[in-house]
Design a protein around this motif. Structure first.
Motif, PDB file in Angstrom:
ATOM      1  N   PRO A  22       0.799  -1.232   0.000  1.00 41.58           N
ATOM      2  CA  PRO A  22       0.000   0.000   0.000  1.00 41.58           C
ATOM      3  C   PRO A  22       0.828   1.276   0.000  1.00 41.58           C
ATOM      4  CG  PRO A  22      -0.775  -1.543   1.689  1.00 41.58           C
ATOM      5  CD  PRO A  22       0.541  -2.036   1.211  1.00 41.58           C
ATOM      6  N   ARG A  30      -3.587  -3.456   3.581  1.00 38.57           N
ATOM      7  CA  ARG A  30      -4.865  -2.934   3.102  1.00 38.57           C
ATOM      8  C   ARG A  30      -4.970  -2.883   1.584  1.00 38.57           C
ATOM      9  NH1 ARG A  30      -3.820   2.448   1.956  1.00 38.57           N
ATOM     10  NH2 ARG A  30      -2.149   3.477   3.126  1.00 38.57           N
ATOM     11  N   GLY A  31      -3.970  -3.438   0.888  1.00 36.11           N
ATOM     12  CA  GLY A  31      -4.054  -3.486  -0.559  1.00 36.11           C
ATOM     13  C   GLY A  31      -3.809  -2.140  -1.208  1.00 36.11           C
ATOM     14  N   GLY A  32      -4.241  -2.036  -2.469  1.00 31.12           N
ATOM     15  CA  GLY A  32      -4.027  -0.803  -3.216  1.00 31.12           C
ATOM     16  C   GLY A  32      -2.686  -0.842  -3.908  1.00 31.12           C
ATOM     17  N   PRO A  73      -3.817  -2.278  -8.910  1.00 33.77           N
ATOM     18  CA  PRO A  73      -3.995  -2.253  -7.458  1.00 33.77           C
ATOM     19  C   PRO A  73      -4.209  -3.668  -6.918  1.00 33.77           C
ATOM     20  CG  PRO A  73      -6.029  -1.622  -8.518  1.00 33.77           C
ATOM     21  CD  PRO A  73      -5.031  -1.809  -9.624  1.00 33.77           C
ATOM     22  N   TYR A  74      -3.830  -3.849  -5.661  1.00 33.79           N
ATOM     23  CA  TYR A  74      -3.866  -5.168  -5.057  1.00 33.79           C
ATOM     24  C   TYR A  74      -4.988  -5.256  -4.035  1.00 33.79           C
ATOM     25  CZ  TYR A  74       0.792  -5.719  -7.086  1.00 33.79           C
ATOM     26  OH  TYR A  74       1.851  -5.806  -7.951  1.00 33.79           O
TER      27      TYR A  74
END
Length: 518
Positions: free
Chosen positions: A49, A63-65, A69-70
């Motif tokens: 992130p 939190r990903g992104g 994006p993940y």
């Protein structure tokens, strides 16, 4: 039986004394082996992130992104490429041999075509050149030539893209430091021809190998594996990272040397203050807070932290959600790492067997599923109960024993809702080096599931020691007096052992200590 080559070194004199010591891979070494890819993947997902953006103001979160994006908990190209290598190594292939290098090169091409979510500039150029070239000759040679051409033409091929994927190579020849170094450089040179890229991979792979065997960092001992003319410069770079281990000092970490310094500083700083799970958390937090290429630095650091402290030190909250290409999760990373270290996966043994051979172990086949006396939505059970999850209405599982590939996730339970803990039924403190933390993590995982409204099965093989011990820690965390928790659990489960190291530790009447070492 493994023959481990132990090397004592006197760096200032350049003298090395080699002694061969016959030994078996111990329980702790297996734990540390299992932590290598797992630690890398968790570091990667924690750093995603914040890649090339503002670092977090507090502890990083999955939190990903990022640049994907993940999804939350998803790893990036750092671990994706490591998995490419691991899937070859876990077959038992000699990673330094031409046919294995061909397989790794082919895996990189398949990944690029079908799974890459982000690709570094140098790696992208080499792979696209290899795909678009005339071919001819072994694939690994064609790819290595493409990397060499880029370096000769630009003089710029020392990015961190080889270092980020090298931790798994540290498991490829545990008995042979020279073979490990050869493998590390050969795989680095598939995409990164600058000698500094190869050097950094040799250093880091050897750090991982030694950490798995001894539980210690031996940065100075790695330098003898480098060409003589570059040892002095590397000694200064390593000293700069170790003497003042502040990862933020190494924020321009796209360069492989600075990435290694940032990761090494994060690991050394954490290890000076903490052990086990606290060291893993502190080390990965520090790696992310270094800034810039956060996922890569944290992935590099995570591979070594896992090798030092083991899978048992990687928090369940991370293992629960970490995942990524090619559709695998934490338990698959453990399988690949252990398979690599053992020289190939054996479907008759954990972690590759379909079912663990527990049938003859006492009450393993006795259905139990007794409600916890202080929370009836928590069931305490056996391996037989793991096969009854639908019948029991369970939608989350905490497993406290080793499982086969067909055992998890349990029927009707989502993969992220079936958590496996590294906990052995043993009176030897060295078999559970982080026992108090693991018991607490297991109980906290039950609490997390319950806060989500889930019905939880916590089980071991026969519900005689591990599951009751975690149930005791869960009760204590809920504020139940120790003597009440103990009496109530013995009443609900009259066949439990109700004594021993795990039980006493769970109730807080003993805090075990385990010495460092194999």
């Amino acid at each position: 039986m493994l023959t481990i080559v132990m090397v004592e070194h006197i760096l200032s004199l350049g003298q090395f004394i080699t002694t061969e010591v016959a030994m078996e891979l111990t329980t702790r070494q297996t734990d540390r082996t299992a932590g290598v890819l797992l630690g890398q993947a968790c570091g990667d997902a924690l750093g995603v992130p914040y890649e090339f953006s503002a670092p977090p103001v507090s502890d990083p979160e999955m939190r990903g992104g990022g640049l994907g994006p993940y999804a939350p908990g998803e790893w990036s190209d750092d671990t994706q490429m490591a998995v490419c290598i691991a899937r070859v190594a876990a077959t038992g292939a000699d990673l330094g041999a031409p046919d294995a290098l061909d397989q790794v090169a082919a895996a990189f091409l398949d990944w690029f075509d079908g799974g890459a979510t982000d690709v570094g500039t140098q790696t992208r150029h080499v792979i696209t050149t290899t795909l678009g070239g005339p071919g001819g000759g072994p694939l690994h040679a064609v790819m290595t030539d493409s990397a060499s051409e880029l370096y000769e033409r630009t003089g710029r091929a020392a990015g961190n893209g080889a270092l980020m994927r090298t931790a798994i190579v540290g498991l490829s020849a545990l008995t042979n430091r020279d073979a490990t170094a050869h493998n590390a450089r050969a795989i680095a040179e598939l995409t990164h021809a600058d000698p500094l890229a190869g050097d950094s991979c040799v250093i880091w792979s050897e750090l991982v190998r030694r950490a798995v065997l001894t539980g210690e960092i031996d940065a100075w001992g790695t330098l003898s594996l480098l060409p003589t003319e570059r040892r002095g410069q590397w000694a200064q770079w390593v000293r700069d990272a170790i003497d003042d281990p502040e990862p933020k000092r190494h924020s321009h970490n796209g360069f492989t040397v600075v990435a290694l310094q940032a990761a090494l500083a994060a690991v050394v700083r954490a290890n000076r203050s903490y052990d086990g799970p606290r060291a893993v958390r502190a080390g990965l937090n520090g790696a992310v807070l270094a800034g810039d290429d956060t996922d890569t630095v944290a992935a590099i650091a995570g591979g070594l932290l896992g090798a030092l402290h083991g899978a048992s030190s990687v928090p369940a909250e991370w293992r629960r959600i970490v995942h990524g290409w090619p559709g695998i999760r934490a338990r698959d990373l453990v399988r690949l790492a252990v398979g690599t270290a053992r020289g190939g996966l054996d479907d008759r043994r954990w972690p590759a067997t379909g079912r663990m051979p527990y049938a003859g172990q006492g009450d393993a086949q006795r259905a139990l599923a007794v409600p916890h006396p202080h929370d009836r939505e928590v069931l305490i059970g056996t391996m037989a109960d793991l096969a009854r999850t639908r019948e029991l209405g369970v939608d989350a599982v905490v497993s406290l024993c080793r499982l086969g590939t067909d055992d998890a996730p349990a029927a009707g339970v989502r993969p992220g809702d079936h958590v496996e803990m590294w906990l052995l039924d043993s009176e030897r403190p060295e078999d559970n080096p982080h026992l108090d933390a693991v018991l607490d993590d297991a109980a906290a995982t039950i609490e997390s599931f319950r806060s989500e409204g889930k019905r939880v099965l916590v089980h071991c093989v026969a519900a005689q020691q591990r599951a009751p011990s975690v149930a005791a820690r869960y009760a204590v965390r809920r504020g139940i007096p120790r003597h009440v928790a103990e009496a109530d659990l013995k009443r609900a489960l009259p066949r439990i052992r109700g004594a021993g190291l795990l039980w006493r530790t769970a109730l807080g009447t003993e805090v075990p200590t385990a010495t460092k070492g194999p």
